[in-house]
Design a protein around this motif. Structure first.
Motif, PDB file in Angstrom:
ATOM      1  N   VAL A   1      33.519  34.101  42.373  1.00  0.00           N
ATOM      2  CA  VAL A   1      32.997  33.563  43.630  1.00  0.00           C
ATOM      3  C   VAL A   1      33.468  34.415  44.809  1.00  0.00           C
ATOM      4  N   ALA A   2      34.723  34.847  44.757  1.00  0.00           N
ATOM      5  CA  ALA A   2      35.281  35.698  45.806  1.00  0.00           C
ATOM      6  C   ALA A   2      36.464  36.460  45.231  1.00  0.00           C
ATOM      7  N   SER A   3      36.738  37.631  45.789  1.00  0.00           N
ATOM      8  CA  SER A   3      37.861  38.454  45.331  1.00  0.00           C
ATOM      9  C   SER A   3      38.299  39.358  46.475  1.00  0.00           C
ATOM     10  N   GLU A   4      39.375  40.126  46.197  1.00  0.00           N
ATOM     11  CA  GLU A   4      39.826  41.074  47.201  1.00  0.00           C
ATOM     12  C   GLU A   4      38.741  42.129  47.427  1.00  0.00           C
ATOM     13  N   PRO A   5      38.577  42.657  48.615  1.00  0.00           N
ATOM     14  CA  PRO A   5      39.422  42.467  49.812  1.00  0.00           C
ATOM     15  C   PRO A   5      39.028  41.254  50.679  1.00  0.00           C
ATOM     16  N   MET A   6      38.017  40.492  50.226  1.00  0.00           N
ATOM     17  CA  MET A   6      37.600  39.339  51.019  1.00  0.00           C
ATOM     18  C   MET A   6      38.720  38.308  51.133  1.00  0.00           C
ATOM     19  N   ILE A   7      39.488  38.149  50.056  1.00  0.00           N
ATOM     20  CA  ILE A   7      40.618  37.222  50.065  1.00  0.00           C
ATOM     21  C   ILE A   7      41.860  37.937  49.554  1.00  0.00           C
ATOM     22  N   SER A   8      43.013  37.372  49.860  1.00  0.00           N
ATOM     23  CA  SER A   8      44.279  37.978  49.460  1.00  0.00           C
ATOM     24  C   SER A   8      45.311  36.880  49.268  1.00  0.00           C
ATOM     25  N   GLU A   9      45.924  36.824  48.097  1.00  0.00           N
ATOM     26  CA  GLU A   9      46.948  35.828  47.773  1.00  0.00           C
ATOM     27  C   GLU A   9      46.475  34.389  48.009  1.00  0.00           C
TER      28      GLU A   9
END
Length: 752
Positions: free
Chosen positions: A67-75
């Motif tokens: 659904v989402a992964s880096e770099p969109m999200i982090s930790e």
């Protein structure tokens, strides 16, 4: 709920505006395409999301999507959707950025706002909703605001984006406390779970909240809270906690914590349910190689967290109502059946020596699971090398060696959110609850996806528009055609949240044909029971003979708030009717302990009666004799008559040395400090008297200096009269007070 099905596919139809099809396995068939095999070559280097998907093993028909992964999200750590399915992601971006946890408390973490603009199930738009946070740990959407709590504080703030740019530009406090939170990052609160009963629950701290007029109003849970990381509820408001520190997979699910604590040793088979079954060697286990099987896999759960009860409508119906819990050290997600029999709830792993979801990627670190607005299961994966906080990864430890030798400290700043889907079942449509008129929200209380029901109820209560009360009453009473039992249940609790419940509504529901409606009506009747309302009590009298164990359990719990003689007679009648009923018997003990907490406080309540009596006697003696020199709470005096007993007095920790002081006294400087008075000998008093004083000093005063100590330590500090007697006999020839130097030397010799 039906859990076993015949061969082939079974199609179940639910009415909620559209028809949804579900597929179910025959319970006797092996749901995996291949047997469990342990990989001895784990993936160490971080993989791109599409490659990471190839490392998973799932039952046939299931599939994970990114659904989402880096770099969109982090930790990423926790999720919350608003009523329009916009996804807020709490990110602990300073958590364990190296093996020492450097800079962990710096305000560099964020809440991200993600959106899926083309409805393909993948997030394609992101913005930093809130910046410069200290390890945000709790998040809840309420209306158009997002409630957030950060690490090291009890304060909770509401954030709102008023101009539509995806960034919060308005912040206001909804709950504030003068107390400062403390403790390891792993041991602070989680949750903010808006339950069916309209209370917002959290873990660790003994408090729950009610959302009223834009504020969170706190209510103390007398017997304490439960759990560590993760909190969820089922269709009927039953809360599920888990305690990772004592390697507990699930706890707190027998009764609501409002009524006390009730656990059963056989709520699950510890040997079977506590065992965990990775598909990859898992050497980075806190506790060392002794925690591993011969095949190098972790043998027992050690970090259970992020649990959920799946309540969606777009995965096989056999999954609905199951308990899902993440184990980030094992790189698995457990699936358990939840069974309630005779009012008692038990858990059992669905798969024999196997797990629902497992990966051979050592960077797979699942920390939370959720039912999503689309009816699917969502998994939060921090996707990192280190998952344990620095306290458990000190240089020289087994865990430190594993982290450094495998380079796990190098994988940071990543993160994935997965969606679990099933072949042949399309994810559900996106809601627009925030944009719909209030009257239109009522129909969603019947939705087959629990996410919609919960959020429709919450939104109706937050808007507080009384014009929907009449239609909600009709729905709760079953006067609207096509209303489901769950729809009626949510309508009833929505009325409770709107403060629109009266006896005209409650009385007929107390004898409703549906047991869960009867149970909820009893629960909601408690304000009347507190006033000893004769009409409500008379109606409850008929329920003593109810055939539903759930109803009987709630009846006993709710009667605990009433003081009328009639209520006590009902309790006695319940005991006479069900003298060996395990749940009812357990509730009696829980309620008794709750009353002891009211009387003695939580810390003293945990002690056995003789020990508690000793501590209380010691408090009396200390207040009349010792407080003059040591201060009323052991804090010392401005004139330094005697040493303070909190924090600085090291000998409090050592039983034998402090008994010596009580028996024979203490003279001279203490730990390099001079005091105007010497400690006189108290040996003329009985062993019981000396033990009582020391128990108060060590258990009550001393424990204030060590609030992080666990219950095992608390029990260790207790001094028994026979221990005093042993030291008395050992030092029978002593005629002079002790000196600090003598006692310290004796302490060193004991260590040798």
């Amino acid at each position: 709920m039906i859990k076993k099905y015949g061969p082939g596919l079974v199609v179940l139809l639910f009415l909620a505006g559209t028809l949804s099809a579900f597929y179910a396995f025959d319970a006797q068939e092996d749901p995996f395409a291949s047997p469990r095999v342990v990989s001895q070559e784990p993936v160490l280097v971080p993989l791109p999301p599409d490659e990471a998907l190839k490392t998973f093993r799932l039952p046939k028909g299931y599939r994970l999507e990114v659904v989402a992964s880096e770099p969109m999200i982090s930790e990423p750590l926790a999720l919350a959707w608003d009523g329009n399915a916009r996804l807020y992601v709490a990110q602990m971006e300073t958590y364990m950025q190296d093996v020492a946890g450097s800079g962990e408390r710096e305000a560099r973490s964020r809440i991200m706002l993600l959106e899926d603009t083309d409805n393909d199930g993948k997030m394609d738009k992101s913005s930093v909703f809130i910046d410069q946070l200290v390890l945000p740990r709790m998040i809840l959407c309420v209306g158009r605001e997002v409630l957030v709590n950060e690490t090291d504080t009890y304060d909770i703030y509401a954030y709102e984006d008023t101009n539509g740019d995806g960034k919060a530009d308005k912040k206001r406090p909804v709950y504030q406390s003068e107390q400062k939170a403390y403790g390891n990052v792993e041991h602070q609160r989680s949750g903010l779970d808006w339950n069916l009963d309209n209370w917002i629950y959290q873990t660790v701290d003994p408090v729950r909240f009610r959302y009223k007029k834009g504020k969170l109003v706190a209510d103390t849970l007398i017997s304490g809270s439960n759990g560590q990381w993760g909190l969820t509820h089922d269709n009927y408001g039953r809360l599920f906690f888990c305690r990772a520190a004592p390697e507990n997979v699930g706890s707190g699910f027998q009764i609501n914590p409002k009524y006390g604590q009730l656990e059963f040793a056989d709520a699950y088979n510890e040997a079977e349910f506590g065992a965990v079954w990775p598909i990859v060697k898992t050497p980075d286990v806190n506790g060392g190689a002794g925690k591993l099987r011969p095949d190098s896999t972790m043998a027992h759960v050690t970090a259970a967290c992020g649990q959920s009860i799946f309540r969606g409508d777009r995965l096989p119906q056999s999954l609905h109502g199951d308990y899902l819990v993440a184990e980030p050290v094992a790189r698995v997600i457990r699936r358990a059946n939840v069974t309630t029999r005779n009012g008692k709830t038990t858990l059992a792993n669905v798969y024999h020596q196997d797990e629902f979801i497992a990966s051979t990627d050592l960077n797979f670190r699942p920390v939370n699971t959720y039912t999503g607005p689309d009816g699917c299961l969502y998994i939060v994966d921090m996707y990192r090398g280190i998952i344990q906080q620095a306290t458990w990864a000190q240089p020289g430890s087994y865990l430190y060696g594993q982290i450094m030798s495998k380079g796990l400290d190098k994988n940071i700043k990543n993160g994935r959110i997965y969606r679990l889907v099933y072949e042949g079942i399309e994810p559900g449509p996106k809601p627009r609850l925030l944009d719909e008129p209030t009257a239109a929200l009522v129909k969603y209380l019947d939705h087959p996806n629990g996410w919609w029901r919960d959020n429709a109820q919450k939104e109706l209560i937050v808007r507080n528009e009384k014009k929907v009360v009449e239609v909600l009453r009709k729905k709760a009473l079953g006067q609207e055609q096509g209303t489901s039992p769950l729809g009626r249940l949510h309508a009833l609790w929505t009325l409770e949240g709107l403060e629109a419940v009266d006896k005209a509504l409650l009385l007929p529901l107390l004898t409703d044909r549906d047991a869960q409606l009867r149970k909820a009506a009893i629960w909601i009747s408690e304000p009347y029971l507190q006033k000893n309302d004769a009409q409500v009590l008379a109606k409850l009298q008929t329920l003593v003979a109810d055939e539903s164990d759930d109803v009987l359990v709630q009846l006993r719990l709710s009667l605990s708030v009433a003081t009328a003689a009639q209520a006590q007679k009902m309790v006695a009648a319940l005991r006479a009717r069900k003298p060996s009923h395990e749940m009812l018997t357990g509730i009696e003990e829980s309620l008794r302990k709750k009353e002891e907490v009211k009387k003695y406080g939580y810390k003293l309540m945990s002690l056995a009666e003789p020990v508690r009596k000793s501590v209380l006697e010691g408090a009396t003696i200390f207040g009349t004799l010792c407080a003059t020199c040591h201060g009323p709470e052991g804090q010392g005096t401005p004139t330094q008559l005697a040493p303070p007993l909190i924090g600085k007095f090291k000998l409090i920790e050592n039983k034998e040395e402090v008994i010596k002081i009580m028996l024979h006294g203490l003279k001279g400087p203490v730990d390099g400090e001079k005091y105007s008075e010497h400690m006189p000998p108290m040996g003329s008093n009985s062993d019981e008297w000396i033990a009582a004083v020391l128990n108060y000093v060590r258990y009550d005063l001393c424990m204030r200096s060590f609030p992080e100590m666990n219950e095992g330590y608390r029990n260790w500090v207790i001094v028994k009269p026979e221990q005093v007697q042993a030291v008395r006999e050992k030092t029978t020839d002593r005629r002079e007070p002790w000196t600090w130097e003598e006692l310290m030397a004796a302490k060193k010799n004991q260590k040798k």
